[in-house]
Write an enzyme that holds these catalytic residues in place. Sequence first.
Site, PDB file in Angstrom:
ATOM      1  N   LYS A  82      23.869  95.013  -5.220  1.00 33.54           N
ATOM      2  CA  LYS A  82      25.110  94.943  -4.439  1.00 33.54           C
ATOM      3  C   LYS A  82      26.278  95.215  -5.385  1.00 33.54           C
ATOM      4  O   LYS A  82      26.227  94.836  -6.566  1.00 33.54           O
ATOM      5  CB  LYS A  82      25.218  93.534  -3.831  1.00 33.54           C
ATOM      6  CG  LYS A  82      26.370  93.324  -2.855  1.00 33.54           C
ATOM      7  CD  LYS A  82      26.290  91.924  -2.233  1.00 33.54           C
ATOM      8  CE  LYS A  82      27.406  91.653  -1.244  1.00 33.54           C
ATOM      9  NZ  LYS A  82      27.239  90.326  -0.603  1.00 33.54           N
ATOM     10  N   SER A 157      27.528  90.296   4.410  1.00 41.99           N
ATOM     11  CA  SER A 157      28.213  91.313   3.638  1.00 41.99           C
ATOM     12  C   SER A 157      27.294  92.206   2.820  1.00 41.99           C
ATOM     13  O   SER A 157      27.713  93.280   2.395  1.00 41.99           O
ATOM     14  CB  SER A 157      29.219  90.654   2.696  1.00 41.99           C
ATOM     15  OG  SER A 157      28.554  89.875   1.718  1.00 41.99           O
ATOM     16  N   SER A 181      25.234  86.127   3.940  1.00 46.86           N
ATOM     17  CA  SER A 181      25.415  87.528   3.561  1.00 46.86           C
ATOM     18  C   SER A 181      24.166  88.241   3.094  1.00 46.86           C
ATOM     19  O   SER A 181      24.167  89.469   3.002  1.00 46.86           O
ATOM     20  CB  SER A 181      26.497  87.649   2.483  1.00 46.86           C
ATOM     21  OG  SER A 181      27.769  87.575   3.090  1.00 46.86           O
TER      22      SER A 181
END
Lengths: 497, 477
Positions: A82, A157, A181
């Site tokens: 990420k 996210s 997330s």
Amino acid sequence: MDNMQKQELASLTLTQAAGLLAKGETSSSELTQLMLERIAASDNNAYITVNAEAMAAAEAADARRRTGQSLSLVDGVPMALKDNFCVRGMKTTCASRMLENFVPPYTAAVAEKLADAGTVLLGKVNMDEFAAGNATDTSYFGPTKNPRDPRRVAGGSSGGSAAAVAEDTAYFTMGSDTGGSVRQPAAFCGVVGLKPTYGRVSRYGVVAFASSLDQVGPLNKTVEDCALTLSLIAGCDPRDASSLPSPVPDYLAGLKGAEGLKGLRVGVPQEYMGPGIQEDIRQNVKKLISDLQAAGALVEECSLPQLEYALGAYYVISSAEFSSNLGRFDGVKYGYRAKGYDGYDDMLRRSRSEAFGDEVKRRILLGTYTLSAGYFDAYYLRAQKARTLIIEDFRRAFGKYDILLTPTAPVTPWLLGTAFADPSQVYAMDMCTVSVNVAGLPAISVPWGVDRDGLPVGVQLIGPALSEDRILQAAHGVEALANSGQIPGQKGGAAHV
Amino acid sequence: MSDYKAVIGLEVHAELDTASKIYCGCTTAFGGEENTHVCPICLGLPGALPLLNRKVVEFCIKAGLALNCKINNYSRQDRKHYFYPDLPKSFQTSQLDLPICYDGYLDIEVNGQTKRIGITRIHIEEDAGKLIHGLTGTRVDYNRGATGLIEIVSEPDLTNPDEVYAYMETLRQVLLYTGVSNCKMEEGSLRCDVNVSIHREGEPFGVRTEMKNLNSLSAAKAAAAYEIKRQKQVLAEGGDLFQATLRWDDAKGINYVMRVKEHADEYYYFPEPDIMPIVITPEEVEAIRATLPELPKARQQRYKSQYGLSDYDANILTVSKALSDLFDQAVACEAPAKVCANFIMGDITRLLNEKALQPEEVPFGGKELAELANLISQGAISSSAGSKVVELLFQPEFAGKAPKAIVEEQNLGQVSDQGAIKAMCQQVIDANPKVVEDYRGGKKQAISALVGQVMKASKGKANPAMANQLLEELLNG
Ligand SMILES: [Zn+2]
């Protein structure tokens, strides 16, 4: 290699890919080349940055393997991080204009561990701006599309992390989970996502959203891959004061398929089975309950009344910490700086106004407000009190049950560009996941069937602190039930080859 | 107007003398090329996490114990938010409502009177970087950033500028004795904020103003004096006082309003989530207490009662811990206390000043000082020869030499040969008929001039007591 073979190779699980590498039936260079081709060909916008050094890293892994010096079982397996994991010399944008060109001078602990294991970093994947969001639609670099249905959001996210696993452009990815997330995008994209116990995995070098809630977690194609990945990244890190010193168990040892469900005491909190949950998701969970019972688990409805306050407490605490953590982006040292400013105050104001997106601004305002002298007691302090009550509620529940079962999300992925009447509706999408962060517990999302539109549904298994081995065992059982093909419309969450 | 009384409280920031910074391994060394003593943690780079340096906690406890504080067994850090370029995270990690130390005091002495000043609290926090204003713009140097500080907050128990000075001086001494800070005010290691208000006896406290970052004892005193006078004058002229932060211009001796405070400051404090609560066990506190050195007040008492030194001598001797330690070491070698004290307060202090050395840099130890003092008290050398020996000991080529050896080598021994001195006395009497006439005319003190001449003739080696006695015999005989 024809396209069919390529597709087969791409859809290997991490465990399978490692197996082929060990047998010499494929090479890291071949897998990495394939992933890079697929990344270039994909329209899902999962990646922000592709690592220019990926092929070189793959060749080095192959060289190690040839000389019998492989660093680990997974040496040479391509993966992605990420874009809030710092990697020395590589852009770390947090999907924000603010850090569009930020190149950190140091590497996150987890990125280091994965590099030490020999995995090949393909690049950095998309996310909500500074992880503030649950649909990867607040990214400065555009939304990530859901590979299961590109008209829909990937969740967030860690939407890029979930999408990359789902579209087979990485054999596994890392995400971060502050309120769901990792788990929610995993559910939305039909993959496995684990949020470990707070302190189980080092946060060092992962750009903070809310320091007391953040935890790093893997996204994988299977539960077995997830257990393998966790064993690579778990453990105490002296650089993270919240890191737990407890020894790391063998997460793979307990995986026994449906066998592992026998005698398992499962509680189903009614707070997460109410009208706020999409009807067909509730039906899916009910189907799982009867399957679990059939497999020998003891399943019971239960109630954790304090969970009612989790969403409110979560948004107060996370926004407060978010507003504080993002103050450092002032245009002075690195990151975006507005042009033509007049003095420091003007530079500060304009840089932040121009470089932060609306959702980031909204949460900074919310957080700053709740920390204001006149409101601190009413919001922040009350949220912390609620936190204590929620922890106590979970503690009581785990006196009776080994794990708790809930839907991962109250809905399946919505259409990109859906207009919500107000932000609190979007925030309510986190209702099933935030309590886990508030209490610092581990939880996993496993694919469990589809909804009436064929969209993936995930179920969440929550355990007490440091029970990753237990929830992985249970998840492995659920995955086995899913693969036994008893659920209508189920495409199979695991077996790819 | 004159019946207004001043109420003064001080907030003193002391940079801790730990080797590394408060949350990372970077050095705390002063200076260095800009932004070289930095790392991702003290630069507050995104993702970097602080790791509390336990030495900082230990030093704070040590200061607290030396200042008679209670120690919180459970303490924590809080974030104090404000935007400023020298603050890389946009918050200073500090302590709000659970400081490490609280409820202590410091006794100060003004005009021979002892006064007890309350210490409200002592907490730990991080220092900020430094702005460097250049011709083309402003740069920031983060070398000093995230150095550990303690903030020592006094009760508003001070009532005049002399007390401010005495408090700062005494506090500085305590911090130096405990070794928690080097207290170099010129390097900013010790700074103070002065809060002043005035009111009439029996009435509530007046409006308070604050002067920040005063970096010398005299500046703190002058700033307090100026502000008290200014406030009295405003009220005398029928004006109103405003809560304000003032800047003290030490060169001009005046202050300016920097900012009028309409509201209380808003720092959006909340508990620092990246640092675990600070747990301090009673055992740890006792272990630190056991390492506390004898503090200046106790030392002064001991010097007076044990060695019969005067108040004045005891105070001067204890100003510097290093010099006071030297004294203690010398006396422990059975040397006469007063002679040792005189050497330290006289020749040694003078030479340190001349050579711009710190008290820690005296090039010899208590054993040498004791030997020297004994040579004097035994009459083996004169006091002027003693001064000469000290001077030589400060020179590198005499480093490590015993005073006795230097005396022999340099032929500095005192002449106590009665015949030789008598001859010299006779010569001096013959050469100074005018002085002799004065003496015989009743001006008895004229003899000291003759003794001086004998000392000069003997190049300082004559035993002055013997010279005095022989001169008297010759003149009266
Ligand atoms: Zn540092």
